[in-house]
Structure formats: structure tokens, C-alpha cells
Motif scaffolding. Structure first.
Motif, PDB file in Angstrom:
ATOM      1  N   TYR A 178       0.832  -1.210   0.000  1.00  9.92           N
ATOM      2  CA  TYR A 178       0.000   0.000   0.000  1.00  9.92           C
ATOM      3  C   TYR A 178       0.862   1.254   0.000  1.00  9.92           C
ATOM      4  N   ARG A 179       1.884   1.298   0.863  1.00 15.49           N
ATOM      5  CA  ARG A 179       2.732   2.477   0.979  1.00 15.49           C
ATOM      6  C   ARG A 179       3.470   2.765  -0.326  1.00 15.49           C
ATOM      7  N   LEU A 180       3.914   1.716  -0.990  1.00 14.29           N
ATOM      8  CA  LEU A 180       4.620   1.908  -2.262  1.00 14.29           C
ATOM      9  C   LEU A 180       3.677   2.491  -3.308  1.00 14.29           C
ATOM     10  N   ALA A 181       2.436   2.033  -3.331  1.00 15.14           N
ATOM     11  CA  ALA A 181       1.456   2.563  -4.281  1.00 15.14           C
ATOM     12  C   ALA A 181       1.249   4.063  -4.075  1.00 15.14           C
ATOM     13  N   VAL A 182       1.181   4.486  -2.817  1.00 19.67           N
ATOM     14  CA  VAL A 182       1.018   5.908  -2.515  1.00 19.67           C
ATOM     15  C   VAL A 182       2.225   6.703  -3.002  1.00 19.67           C
ATOM     16  N   GLU A 183       3.422   6.158  -2.786  1.00 18.81           N
ATOM     17  CA  GLU A 183       4.642   6.863  -3.195  1.00 18.81           C
ATOM     18  C   GLU A 183       4.752   6.962  -4.715  1.00 18.81           C
ATOM     19  N   ILE A 184       4.264   5.966  -5.427  1.00 21.02           N
ATOM     20  CA  ILE A 184       4.284   6.036  -6.889  1.00 21.02           C
ATOM     21  C   ILE A 184       3.407   7.189  -7.367  1.00 21.02           C
ATOM     22  N   LEU A 185       2.241   7.356  -6.767  1.00 23.86           N
ATOM     23  CA  LEU A 185       1.378   8.482  -7.125  1.00 23.86           C
ATOM     24  C   LEU A 185       2.089   9.809  -6.875  1.00 23.86           C
ATOM     25  N   ARG A 186       2.822   9.888  -5.810  1.00 22.90           N
ATOM     26  CA  ARG A 186       3.514  11.141  -5.477  1.00 22.90           C
ATOM     27  C   ARG A 186       4.625  11.475  -6.463  1.00 22.90           C
ATOM     28  N   CYS A 187       5.055  10.504  -7.238  1.00 20.87           N
ATOM     29  CA  CYS A 187       6.078  10.773  -8.257  1.00 20.87           C
ATOM     30  C   CYS A 187       5.555  11.693  -9.352  1.00 20.87           C
TER      31      CYS A 187
END
Length: 343
Positions: free
Chosen positions: A267-276
Motif C-alpha cells: 500500500y505504501r509503495l502505491a502511494v509513493e508512486i502516485l507522489r512521483c
């Protein structure tokens, strides 16, 4: 800035007494009296209590009765269907998207946000939904020549120029806008098939470049210059059929696909990808550099698969990419990841 120096002293972020800050100002020997006055004013500033805001406080709209009706329908959908934790961000994003294009574009935006809310939950504070609401709106409101021209001919911009320059509203002001669109930007606001043909046909592209690849100064305080930029706004209703929109839509689809893949395990990685998506901004060279860094980060994702700290490393990559234009810091961070990924 002596004012910011005073704010720094007031914050307590550094272990120094205000007297030491004042000694530094006095030692400069330049405009000491004025600088000390600004410093002390900032040091004595009292924070005003923050008023509580609701989503409706964030948006003020004007328009015809029909437009207001369409807007209120979209706004009601946000209030009915979006989780409270993500509602304020979604409303702000909706306002941005509708202002950028139209109400249909706003409905498309809400479909994206609602999709990610279905993959989210209260146990995570709807962080994925809130992040999607922010960065999908940014992705949908990309800067193109049409957007730049529209912003430079808005009444609000004229009034802001007067305010920033300290000029009375009745004073005549001369405003010169500098434009330097490359052939890529010009071909991107053409119909998708024709624009793509121009970009892959060297002879035609060089001719386009010869015509447009030079800086232009346009006086928007004069009728001719103002109308020239305003005329670009006539293309806005056809934006979805233009090459640039097809390119940005493909980028958004790619971004969301990467988030779907990551969400299956992290889940956390998915959020960080959006922030890219934060890397993608501006147009011309700035936009191109952002896309290049974004692609390099996505290419590094396989090296982070299965790691408990994958999200933290992706955040480091994103911050490294933001630190300099050349991308050398990003290269160094990717090499670090590659070194432990190969073990």
C-alpha cells in the motif's frame, strides 16, 4: 531577507539567541537600521489562530445559472460519495480540473478518484484516495501553450500585476509577455494524427522549428497581442483531440497502472508512486526533464520489489530527482539501490 531571518529566529529551529542574529545583521554594515527593524517585526509577529475550514470554504465560483447548477451537481457528488478524509482535496482538485477544461473533464476526474477510493479503506485513513485526488488533478491539468495563453489573458492576472507592482487601478500599465514555444509544443497542440506526423517527419519538423523556435515578446496591453493569445483559447474545447492530450493521457494511464501493480502487495509503495507525479510540471524543457526523471524512477521499481522499505527508497529517489535539474543526484540514488539489489 531580514524578515525571514527574524522568522527563523522566532521558530527556534536553531540554538541561537535573537541577539546573535542581530549581531550578524549589524556586522553586515549595510542598511542595518532597516534590516534590524524588519528582523524585530518578524520576531515579534504573533500567529493568528487558524479558522476551521470545510471543503466548501475552499472554493468560490462564479458563472451563469446553468454553469452553477452543473458545478453544484459535481460538488454534491463529492460530498455524497467521497470519504470525509479525502473530501477537501477532491473538491480542490475538482475545482482545478473544471477550471482547466469543462464539467465533463470534472466528471472524468471524479471517476478516477472514486476508483481509487474503492481500493482504499478507513484503516489507512484513505491516504491513497487523498493522494490520488491531488496528483491525478495535477496530471490532468498539464501546462500547454493553450493553458499559458489563457492564464496570461485573464483579468485576475492583470489585477495581480497591478497589485504586485503597487500601481493604482486607473494607471496605464504596459505588459510584455515572453514566449518561447519549441516546435514540440506547437505540434502538440495540433490534431493528434497530424501532430504525430509532424514529429516523426524530420523535414516537416525542421521547417516548423525554423518558424517557431525563437523567443517572442508579446505586448498584452495592446489589442493585437492580447487577441493573439486570446485566440488560442478558442482551441480549448478541442483539447481532447490534440496530440498533447493523447500523450498526457497515456502518461496518466501508465502512472495508474504502476499503482495498481504495486497496490497488490504494498500500500505504501502505491502511494509513493502516485507522489512521483510531482516531478511532472511546466512545459518545454522543464516538462521534458520531469518526464525523463519520472521514467528513470519507474525503471528502478523492479529493484525494490519485495523489500519492506520499498516505499522509503522510492521516496528517496523522488527527493533526489527534485534536488537538481541535471538528475545527477537521482543517478547516484539509483546506483545505490542497484548495489544492494544485486547482492
Amino acid at each position: 531577507s531580514s524578515s525571514l531571518f527574524g522568522a527563523l529566529a522566532k521558530s527556534g529551529a536553531l540554538p541561537f539567541e535573537p541577539a546573535l542574529f542581530e549581531e550578524v545583521i549589524e556586522a553586515s554594515g549595510r542598511g542595518v537600521a532597516q534590516s534590524l527593524s524588519a528582523f524585530r517585526t518578524a520576531l515579534a509577529f504573533k500567529d493568528a489562530p487558524m479558522a476551521e475550514t470545510t471543503p466548501s470554504d475552499l472554493v468560490a465560483v462564479q458563472g451563469s445559472d446553468r454553469m452553477l447548477k452543473d458545478w453544484n451537481l459535481l460538488l454534491q457528488k463529492v460530498r455524497d460519495d467521497i470519504a470525509p478524509a479525502a473530501r477537501a482535496m477532491t473538491e480542490a482538485g475538482l475545482c482545478k480540473v473544471v477550471d482547466y477544461q469543462d464539467f465533463d473533464y470534472g466528471r472524468e476526474y471524479l471517476e478516477h478518484v472514486l476508483y481509487w477510493q474503492q481500493q482504499d479503506g478507513a484503516e489507512n485513513g484513505f491516504e491513497l484516495t487523498t493522494t490520488a485526488a491531488k496528483y491525478i488533478a495535477n496530471a490532468m491539468c498539464y501546462d500547454d501553450v493553450l493553458r499559458v495563453a489563457a492564464l496570461k489573458t485573464r483579468a485576475s492576472r492583470y489585477h495581480r500585476v497591478l497589485e504586485e507592482q503597487g500601481v493604482d487601478n486607473g494607471t496605464i500599465v504596459q505588459v510584455t509577455e515572453y514566449f518561447h514555444p519549441r516546435a514540440e509544443e506547437i505540434s502538440s497542440i495540433m490534431p493528434a494524427r497530424f501532430g504525430a506526423w509532424l514529429q516523426r517527419t524530420p523535414r516537416a519538423f525542421r521547417l516548423l522549428e525554423r518558424w517557431f523556435n525563437k523567443g517572442r515578446r508579446i505586448r498584452t496591453d495592446r489589442l493585437g497581442g492580447f487577441l493573439a493569445l486570446r485566440a488560442l483559447g478558442l482551441i480549448r474545447p478541442y483539447r481532447r483531440k490534440l496530440l498533447r492530450h493523447q500523450q498526457e493521457k497515456a502518461h496518466l494511464d501508465r502512472l495508474q497502472q504502476q499503482v495498481r501493480i504495486a497496490l497488490q502487495q504494498d500500500y505504501r509503495l502505491a502511494v509513493e508512486i502516485l507522489r512521483c507525479q510531482r516531478l511532472i510540471k511546466g512545459y518545454s524543457d522543464t516538462h521534458e526533464r520531469g518526464h525523463s526523471k519520472f521514467s528513470r524512477i519507474l525503471e528502478a521499481l523492479p529493484m525494490l520489489e519485495g523489500r519492506d522499505d520499498a516505499a522509503e527508497w522510492l521516496e528517496r529517489l523522488r527527493m533526489a530527482a527534485l534536488q537538481d535539474e541535471s538528475g545527477s543526484n537521482l543517478d547516484g540514488a539509483i546506483k545505490t539501490i542497484a548495489s544492494f539489489a544485486s547482492r
